[in-house]
Write a protein that holds these residues in place. Structure first.
Motif, PDB file in Angstrom:
ATOM      1  N   ARG A 232      16.760   4.329  -9.907  1.00  0.00           N
ATOM      2  CA  ARG A 232      16.744   3.853  -8.522  1.00  0.00           C
ATOM      3  C   ARG A 232      15.289   3.857  -8.046  1.00  0.00           C
ATOM      4  NH1 ARG A 232      21.891   4.336  -6.046  1.00  0.00           N
ATOM      5  NH2 ARG A 232      23.428   5.439  -7.326  1.00  0.00           N
ATOM      6  N   ARG A 233      14.795   2.717  -7.644  1.00  0.00           N
ATOM      7  CA  ARG A 233      13.410   2.577  -7.196  1.00  0.00           C
ATOM      8  C   ARG A 233      13.396   2.351  -5.681  1.00  0.00           C
ATOM      9  NH1 ARG A 233       8.564   0.935  -9.511  1.00  0.00           N
ATOM     10  NH2 ARG A 233       9.635   0.600 -11.496  1.00  0.00           N
ATOM     11  N   PHE A 234      12.547   3.074  -4.981  1.00  0.00           N
ATOM     12  CA  PHE A 234      12.415   2.855  -3.545  1.00  0.00           C
ATOM     13  C   PHE A 234      11.003   3.218  -3.101  1.00  0.00           C
ATOM     14  CE2 PHE A 234      14.261   7.065  -4.209  1.00  0.00           C
ATOM     15  CZ  PHE A 234      13.435   7.891  -3.466  1.00  0.00           C
ATOM     16  N   TYR A 235      10.615   2.642  -1.959  1.00  0.00           N
ATOM     17  CA  TYR A 235       9.314   2.971  -1.383  1.00  0.00           C
ATOM     18  C   TYR A 235       9.310   4.421  -0.930  1.00  0.00           C
ATOM     19  CZ  TYR A 235       7.966  -1.939  -1.451  1.00  0.00           C
ATOM     20  OH  TYR A 235       7.638  -3.199  -1.849  1.00  0.00           O
ATOM     21  N   ASP A 236       8.177   5.088  -1.144  1.00  0.00           N
ATOM     22  CA  ASP A 236       8.124   6.534  -0.935  1.00  0.00           C
ATOM     23  C   ASP A 236       6.933   6.915  -0.064  1.00  0.00           C
ATOM     24  OD1 ASP A 236       9.209   9.051  -1.276  1.00  0.00           O
ATOM     25  OD2 ASP A 236       7.964   9.510  -3.015  1.00  0.00           O
TER      26      ASP A 236
ATOM     27  N   LEU B 130       0.820  -1.203   0.000  1.00  0.00           N
ATOM     28  CA  LEU B 130       0.000   0.000   0.000  1.00  0.00           C
ATOM     29  C   LEU B 130       0.860   1.261   0.000  1.00  0.00           C
ATOM     30  CD1 LEU B 130      -2.818  -1.004   2.529  1.00  0.00           C
ATOM     31  CD2 LEU B 130      -2.739  -1.283   0.044  1.00  0.00           C
ATOM     32  N   THR B 131       2.167   1.075  -0.106  1.00  0.00           N
ATOM     33  CA  THR B 131       3.115   2.184  -0.088  1.00  0.00           C
ATOM     34  C   THR B 131       3.460   2.602  -1.512  1.00  0.00           C
ATOM     35  OG1 THR B 131       4.060   1.199   1.909  1.00  0.00           O
ATOM     36  CG2 THR B 131       5.306   2.969   0.861  1.00  0.00           C
ATOM     37  N   PRO B 132       3.345   3.887  -1.859  1.00  0.00           N
ATOM     38  CA  PRO B 132       3.731   4.319  -3.213  1.00  0.00           C
ATOM     39  C   PRO B 132       5.222   4.137  -3.446  1.00  0.00           C
ATOM     40  CG  PRO B 132       3.287   6.215  -1.801  1.00  0.00           C
ATOM     41  CD  PRO B 132       2.861   5.007  -1.033  1.00  0.00           C
ATOM     42  N   GLN B 133       5.585   3.934  -4.693  1.00  0.00           N
ATOM     43  CA  GLN B 133       6.990   3.784  -5.059  1.00  0.00           C
ATOM     44  C   GLN B 133       7.402   4.917  -5.996  1.00  0.00           C
ATOM     45  OE1 GLN B 133       8.394  -0.154  -6.162  1.00  0.00           O
ATOM     46  NE2 GLN B 133       6.590  -1.100  -5.255  1.00  0.00           N
ATOM     47  N   THR B 134       8.666   5.293  -5.901  1.00  0.00           N
ATOM     48  CA  THR B 134       9.215   6.377  -6.730  1.00  0.00           C
ATOM     49  C   THR B 134      10.465   5.876  -7.445  1.00  0.00           C
ATOM     50  OG1 THR B 134       8.371   8.144  -5.309  1.00  0.00           O
ATOM     51  CG2 THR B 134      10.266   8.665  -6.687  1.00  0.00           C
ATOM     52  N   VAL B 135      10.628   6.277  -8.696  1.00  0.00           N
ATOM     53  CA  VAL B 135      11.827   5.963  -9.471  1.00  0.00           C
ATOM     54  C   VAL B 135      12.614   7.253  -9.678  1.00  0.00           C
ATOM     55  CG1 VAL B 135      12.754   5.064 -11.623  1.00  0.00           C
ATOM     56  CG2 VAL B 135      10.716   4.026 -10.622  1.00  0.00           C
ATOM     57  N   VAL B 136      13.869   7.271  -9.239  1.00  0.00           N
ATOM     58  CA  VAL B 136      14.734   8.433  -9.377  1.00  0.00           C
ATOM     59  C   VAL B 136      15.840   8.108 -10.378  1.00  0.00           C
ATOM     60  CG1 VAL B 136      16.335   9.975  -8.180  1.00  0.00           C
ATOM     61  CG2 VAL B 136      14.252   9.207  -7.038  1.00  0.00           C
TER      62      VAL B 136
ATOM     63  N   PHE C  36     -11.639  -8.214  13.655  1.00  0.00           N
ATOM     64  CA  PHE C  36     -11.212  -6.834  13.421  1.00  0.00           C
ATOM     65  C   PHE C  36     -11.762  -6.274  12.122  1.00  0.00           C
ATOM     66  CE2 PHE C  36      -8.025  -9.372  11.191  1.00  0.00           C
ATOM     67  CZ  PHE C  36      -7.862  -8.679  10.006  1.00  0.00           C
ATOM     68  N   ILE C  37     -11.868  -4.954  12.094  1.00  0.00           N
ATOM     69  CA  ILE C  37     -12.000  -4.188  10.857  1.00  0.00           C
ATOM     70  C   ILE C  37     -10.887  -3.144  10.896  1.00  0.00           C
ATOM     71  CG2 ILE C  37     -14.450  -4.573  10.490  1.00  0.00           C
ATOM     72  CD1 ILE C  37     -15.013  -1.874  11.737  1.00  0.00           C
ATOM     73  N   GLU C  38     -10.327  -2.845   9.721  1.00  0.00           N
ATOM     74  CA  GLU C  38      -9.112  -2.038   9.690  1.00  0.00           C
ATOM     75  C   GLU C  38      -9.067  -1.236   8.397  1.00  0.00           C
ATOM     76  OE1 GLU C  38      -5.256  -3.302  11.927  1.00  0.00           O
ATOM     77  OE2 GLU C  38      -5.264  -4.299   9.979  1.00  0.00           O
ATOM     78  N   GLY C  39      -8.395  -0.120   8.444  1.00  0.00           N
ATOM     79  CA  GLY C  39      -8.217   0.679   7.240  1.00  0.00           C
ATOM     80  C   GLY C  39      -7.001   1.577   7.365  1.00  0.00           C
ATOM     81  N   GLY C  40      -6.363   1.852   6.250  1.00  0.00           N
ATOM     82  CA  GLY C  40      -5.189   2.711   6.274  1.00  0.00           C
ATOM     83  C   GLY C  40      -4.644   2.911   4.876  1.00  0.00           C
ATOM     84  N   ASN C  41      -3.649   3.793   4.772  1.00  0.00           N
ATOM     85  CA  ASN C  41      -3.053   4.052   3.465  1.00  0.00           C
ATOM     86  C   ASN C  41      -1.767   4.848   3.655  1.00  0.00           C
ATOM     87  OD1 ASN C  41      -2.830   3.942   0.693  1.00  0.00           O
ATOM     88  ND2 ASN C  41      -4.857   4.832   0.298  1.00  0.00           N
ATOM     89  N   ALA C  42      -1.014   5.006   2.578  1.00  0.00           N
ATOM     90  CA  ALA C  42       0.225   5.793   2.592  1.00  0.00           C
ATOM     91  C   ALA C  42       0.259   6.679   1.356  1.00  0.00           C
ATOM     92  CB  ALA C  42       1.443   4.874   2.618  1.00  0.00           C
ATOM     93  N   TRP C  43       0.909   7.835   1.502  1.00  0.00           N
ATOM     94  CA  TRP C  43       0.996   8.818   0.430  1.00  0.00           C
ATOM     95  C   TRP C  43       2.432   9.322   0.304  1.00  0.00           C
ATOM     96  CZ3 TRP C  43      -2.809   8.403   4.006  1.00  0.00           C
ATOM     97  CH2 TRP C  43      -4.123   8.240   3.554  1.00  0.00           C
ATOM     98  N   SER C  44       2.757   9.864  -0.864  1.00  0.00           N
ATOM     99  CA  SER C  44       4.110  10.380  -1.095  1.00  0.00           C
ATOM    100  C   SER C  44       4.316  11.763  -0.504  1.00  0.00           C
ATOM    101  CB  SER C  44       4.418  10.426  -2.596  1.00  0.00           C
ATOM    102  OG  SER C  44       4.458   9.133  -3.146  1.00  0.00           O
ATOM    103  N   SER C  45       3.247  12.569  -0.420  1.00  0.00           N
ATOM    104  CA  SER C  45       3.397  13.934   0.074  1.00  0.00           C
ATOM    105  C   SER C  45       2.192  14.325   0.906  1.00  0.00           C
ATOM    106  CB  SER C  45       3.575  14.914  -1.086  1.00  0.00           C
ATOM    107  OG  SER C  45       2.389  14.996  -1.851  1.00  0.00           O
ATOM    108  N   ILE C  46       2.376  15.334   1.757  1.00  0.00           N
ATOM    109  CA  ILE C  46       1.302  15.798   2.624  1.00  0.00           C
ATOM    110  C   ILE C  46       0.175  16.426   1.813  1.00  0.00           C
ATOM    111  CG2 ILE C  46       2.320  18.071   2.994  1.00  0.00           C
ATOM    112  CD1 ILE C  46       0.543  15.919   5.653  1.00  0.00           C
TER     113      ILE C  46
END
Length: 244
Positions: free
Chosen positions: A146-150, A133-139, A178-188
């Motif tokens: 270079r690819r890494f989790y972002d 669920l983590t975005p990835q970035t290629v630099v 359980f019930i659960e929810g979440g996420n990830a983003w690259s920027s605020i």
């Protein structure tokens, strides 16, 4: 390449839960802050023109985390546990951008880590594959990708219903739903606190003094992963150690 990371980290916490292994009442709050010196603000370098290794020779960031948990006894030993977590990894210089270290990896198993060298926080989300669920970035660096989790921002919400099978100190066992929810983003700027990936499932926890707390969960992910159109479906996850 080589990178140098020097930081100051502090955590302020408050706990009123009645016990650690199977709390029936009380709450737990934790606020964390980690800072590095703002190296790039001390010189006159054009960081937008530097290579990857030169840009990240001295790592700089400010990292904020907040975690909370409430425990409520519904009837006897039937306990409702509700949790919320947030994290933000910020930077001082836009020409450098977010640090490649100390990010948030969301999804899957809390024991999983893509690479311990990068010091990522592993934030499990049952019902989805590890860190997916983590975005990835290629630099691009001198023609090399270079690819890494972002994951620079994340949130997570959990509601668990727990009931013990045994509260013997030498063998504490309880089941949970359980019930659960979440996420990830690259920027605020992309952060949407309720734009989350959802899941539900069941699990069991066993505490043995010789091994500590062990557990297994099965979760069903109701939302598709990036690039997919169907719900993720069922996933098994193993737990080792107390999870706040």
């Amino acid at each position: 390449g080589f990178s140098n990371l020097i930081s100051l980290k502090t955590i302020i916490s408050r706990s009123s839960q009645d016990q650690m292994l199977f709390p029936r009442r009380g709450s737990n709050f934790s606020f964390g802050l980690q800072l590095t010196p703002p190296y790039s603000l001390f010189g006159n370098k054009d960081y937008s023109a530097l290579s990857f290794n030169e840009k990240y020779k001295f790592i700089e960031f400010h990292k904020w985390t907040f975690k909370s948990a409430w425990y409520t006894s519904i009837i006897g030993n039937l306990v409702l546990a509700t949790k919320a977590e947030y994290g933000y990894l910020g930077h001082y210089n836009n020409d450098i951008g977010p640090s490649p270290f100390e990010k948030f990896e969301v999804g899957g198993n809390p024991m999983y880590a893509t690479n311990y060298i990068f010091g990522s926080d592993i934030d499990s989300l049952r019902g989805y594959p590890d860190a997916q669920l983590t975005p990835q970035t290629v630099v691009q660096d001198n023609g090399q990708a270079r690819r890494f989790y972002d994951g620079n921002v994340y949130d997570k919400y959990t509601v668990e219903l727990r009931y013990p099978v045994s509260l013997n100190p030498s063998a504490t066992i309880y089941g949970l739903a359980f019930i659960e929810g979440g996420n990830a983003w690259s920027s605020i700027s992309e952060f949407k606190p309720f734009h989350i990936k959802r899941s539900a499932g069941v699990g069991v926890r066993v505490f043995l003094p010789m091994f500590g707390l062990l557990g297994i969960d099965w979760g069903y992910g109701f939302d598709p992963l990036a690039g997919q159109t169907k719900p993720n479906g069922g996933e098994f996850h193993f737990v080792l150690g107390q999870q706040f």
